[in-house]
Write a protein that holds these residues in place. Structure first.
Motif, mmCIF file in Angstrom:
data_model
loop_
_atom_site.group_PDB
_atom_site.id
_atom_site.type_symbol
_atom_site.label_atom_id
_atom_site.label_comp_id
_atom_site.label_asym_id
_atom_site.label_seq_id
_atom_site.Cartn_x
_atom_site.Cartn_y
_atom_site.Cartn_z
ATOM 1 N N SER A 218 0.880 -1.183 -0.001
ATOM 2 C CA SER A 218 0.152 -0.004 0.108
ATOM 3 C C SER A 218 0.847 1.263 -0.080
ATOM 4 N N LYS A 219 2.103 1.210 0.410
ATOM 5 C CA LYS A 219 3.028 2.424 0.362
ATOM 6 C C LYS A 219 3.622 2.746 -0.927
ATOM 7 N N LEU A 220 3.595 1.732 -1.860
ATOM 8 C CA LEU A 220 4.380 1.645 -3.160
ATOM 9 C C LEU A 220 3.534 2.912 -4.077
ATOM 10 N N GLY A 221 4.320 4.013 -4.509
ATOM 11 C CA GLY A 221 3.581 4.761 -5.354
ATOM 12 C C GLY A 221 3.257 5.863 -4.681
ATOM 13 N N GLU A 222 3.008 5.884 -3.208
ATOM 14 C CA GLU A 222 2.458 7.161 -2.544
ATOM 15 C C GLU A 222 3.716 8.057 -2.040
ATOM 16 N N VAL A 223 3.162 9.127 -2.025
ATOM 17 C CA VAL A 223 4.218 10.190 -1.408
ATOM 18 C C VAL A 223 3.725 11.193 -0.321
ATOM 19 N N SER A 224 4.674 11.199 0.626
ATOM 20 C CA SER A 224 4.011 11.976 2.026
ATOM 21 C C SER A 224 4.909 13.307 1.978
ATOM 22 N N PRO A 225 4.904 14.186 3.041
ATOM 23 C CA PRO A 225 5.281 15.525 2.916
ATOM 24 C C PRO A 225 6.938 15.645 3.154
ATOM 25 N N ALA A 226 7.286 14.734 3.855
ATOM 26 C CA ALA A 226 8.821 14.900 4.292
ATOM 27 C C ALA A 226 9.921 13.957 3.558
ATOM 28 N N PHE A 227 10.562 14.509 2.767
ATOM 29 C CA PHE A 227 11.662 13.718 1.936
ATOM 30 C C PHE A 227 12.618 12.975 2.869
ATOM 31 N N ILE A 228 12.820 11.656 2.554
ATOM 32 C CA ILE A 228 14.103 10.788 3.328
ATOM 33 C C ILE A 228 15.244 10.830 2.119
ATOM 34 N N CYS A 229 14.998 9.975 1.056
ATOM 35 C CA CYS A 229 16.058 9.735 0.266
ATOM 36 C C CYS A 229 15.396 9.472 -1.047
ATOM 37 N N GLU A 246 4.109 -4.798 -12.578
ATOM 38 C CA GLU A 246 4.248 -3.665 -13.108
ATOM 39 C C GLU A 246 4.884 -2.617 -12.034
ATOM 40 N N THR A 247 4.279 -2.524 -10.887
ATOM 41 C CA THR A 247 5.009 -1.667 -9.717
ATOM 42 C C THR A 247 6.532 -2.280 -9.533
ATOM 43 N N VAL A 248 6.561 -3.542 -9.508
ATOM 44 C CA VAL A 248 7.929 -3.906 -9.033
ATOM 45 C C VAL A 248 8.872 -3.870 -10.170
ATOM 46 N N ALA A 249 8.588 -3.894 -11.461
ATOM 47 C CA ALA A 249 9.361 -3.341 -12.693
ATOM 48 C C ALA A 249 9.961 -2.110 -12.496
ATOM 49 N N ALA A 250 8.976 -1.035 -12.064
ATOM 50 C CA ALA A 250 9.325 0.185 -11.625
ATOM 51 C C ALA A 250 10.454 0.322 -11.131
ATOM 52 N N PHE A 251 10.507 -0.421 -9.967
ATOM 53 C CA PHE A 251 11.599 -0.220 -9.084
ATOM 54 C C PHE A 251 12.964 -0.974 -9.578
ATOM 55 N N THR A 252 12.741 -2.103 -10.034
ATOM 56 C CA THR A 252 14.027 -3.083 -10.673
ATOM 57 C C THR A 252 14.608 -2.329 -11.795
ATOM 58 N N ASN A 253 13.785 -1.531 -12.552
ATOM 59 C CA ASN A 253 14.380 -0.772 -13.486
ATOM 60 C C ASN A 253 15.274 0.620 -12.974
ATOM 61 N N ARG A 254 15.130 0.750 -11.817
ATOM 62 C CA ARG A 254 15.916 1.674 -11.102
ATOM 63 C C ARG A 254 17.300 1.282 -10.208
ATOM 64 N N GLY A 255 17.389 -0.172 -10.335
ATOM 65 C CA GLY A 255 18.363 -1.002 -10.133
ATOM 66 C C GLY A 255 18.030 -1.383 -8.363
ATOM 67 N N VAL A 256 17.064 -1.260 -8.056
ATOM 68 C CA VAL A 256 16.374 -1.603 -6.681
ATOM 69 C C VAL A 256 16.193 -3.119 -6.676
ATOM 70 N N LYS A 257 16.713 -3.959 -5.744
ATOM 71 C CA LYS A 257 16.303 -5.490 -5.677
ATOM 72 C C LYS A 257 15.004 -5.589 -4.888
ATOM 73 N N VAL A 258 13.861 -6.075 -5.391
ATOM 74 C CA VAL A 258 12.650 -6.368 -4.851
ATOM 75 C C VAL A 258 12.485 -7.745 -4.292
#
Length: 261
Positions: A218-229, A246-258
């Motif tokens: 439920s947290k994936l694709g969400e944006v809250s006010p305070a930026f961490i990194c 589709e959601t997982v692919a968006a992260f793996t394409n950025r080099g994140v292991k999911v």
């Protein structure tokens, strides 16, 4: 029995962490051995404050530190939201932690699940800005826990923030940090609700070799006010099977292991 867990007791604990409660017969089917041996192991785990024996079985012990909050609706909502997913994520994260590592756990319900999955482990150092995580781990002989210090800046929070927390983290280096978030977006990165908290989280990430986000789908694709990194600083994301391909692919394409559990 020594204070260090043997292999059978380790298996029993992992099983109860997955199921929450189990009968003697279910534990026997999972780990083998004999009923008298299992009962002795359960006595040992109960004496360690990890479980409570029941008639014919055992259940995980809920820490008493939460008792004053039991009838608070806000706390209940946080605790119960995606509880099973957070339990699975916590177990998967704990499996990534090796003996003799120093790890960071940020404040947050999912990071709390990681800490709860470590209570039976040995030779691990934990750095956290979460009061509740420190309380849950403080009576476990195999874990050395460091609280950052700091200020509780908003009501019903276990999260320590402010200069005291930041100054403490200047002198600490960690192998892995497990980051709880309110939102994780490919473009806008990891976010939370409070700026003071985000600053502490960001400092923990800077002091760590590896950043692992623990977040239910439920947290994936969400944006809250305070930026961490930014997402480029995240090495691994542990989430649940509700995350779409589709959601997982968006992260793996950025080099994140999911990892989906």
């Amino acid at each position: 029995m020594p204070t260090q867990l043997n292999d059978r007791v380790e298996k029993i604990m992992k099983f109860l962490l997955r199921t929450g409660t189990a009968s003697i017969e279910e534990i026997l089917a999972e780990v083998g051995s004999s009923a008298p041996s299992i009962r002795r192991d359960l006595v040992f785990l109960e004496n360690r404050g990890l479980i409570r024996r029941t008639h014919g079985g055992a259940t995980l012990l809920e820490p008493l530190l939460y008792e004053p909050f039991r009838y608070d609706r806000f706390f209940q909502a946080r605790e119960q939201r995606f509880a099973n997913e957070k339990r699975r994520i916590g177990l998967a994260a704990a499996e990534m932690i090796e003996e003799h590592e120093t790890i960071g756990l940020t404040a947050g319900t999912t990071a709390t699940s990681v800490g709860r999955s470590l209570r039976h482990r040995n030779h691990i150092q934990v750095v956290t800005n979460a009061i509740n995580i420190g309380m849950e781990l403080c009576n476990q002989p195999g874990i050395r826990t460091y609280l950052t210090g700091g200020t509780i800046s908003w009501e019903w929070s276990f999260s320590l923030a402010g200069n005291a927390a930041l100054n403490f983290l200047n002198d600490v280096y960690m192998d892995k940090v497990f980051l709880s978030v309110i939102g994780l977006d490919v473009e806008r990165g990891a976010t939370t609700l409070e700026t003071d908290e985000a600053l502490v989280f960001r400092k923990m990430l800077k002091q760590s070799k590896q950043v692992i986000v623990v977040a239910d789908s439920s947290k994936l694709g969400e944006v809250s006010p305070a930026f961490i990194c930014p997402i480029s600083e995240v090495h691994t994301l542990i989430t649940d099977t509700g995350a779409t391909d589709e959601t997982v692919a968006a992260f793996t394409n950025r080099g994140v292991k999911v990892v989906r559990v």
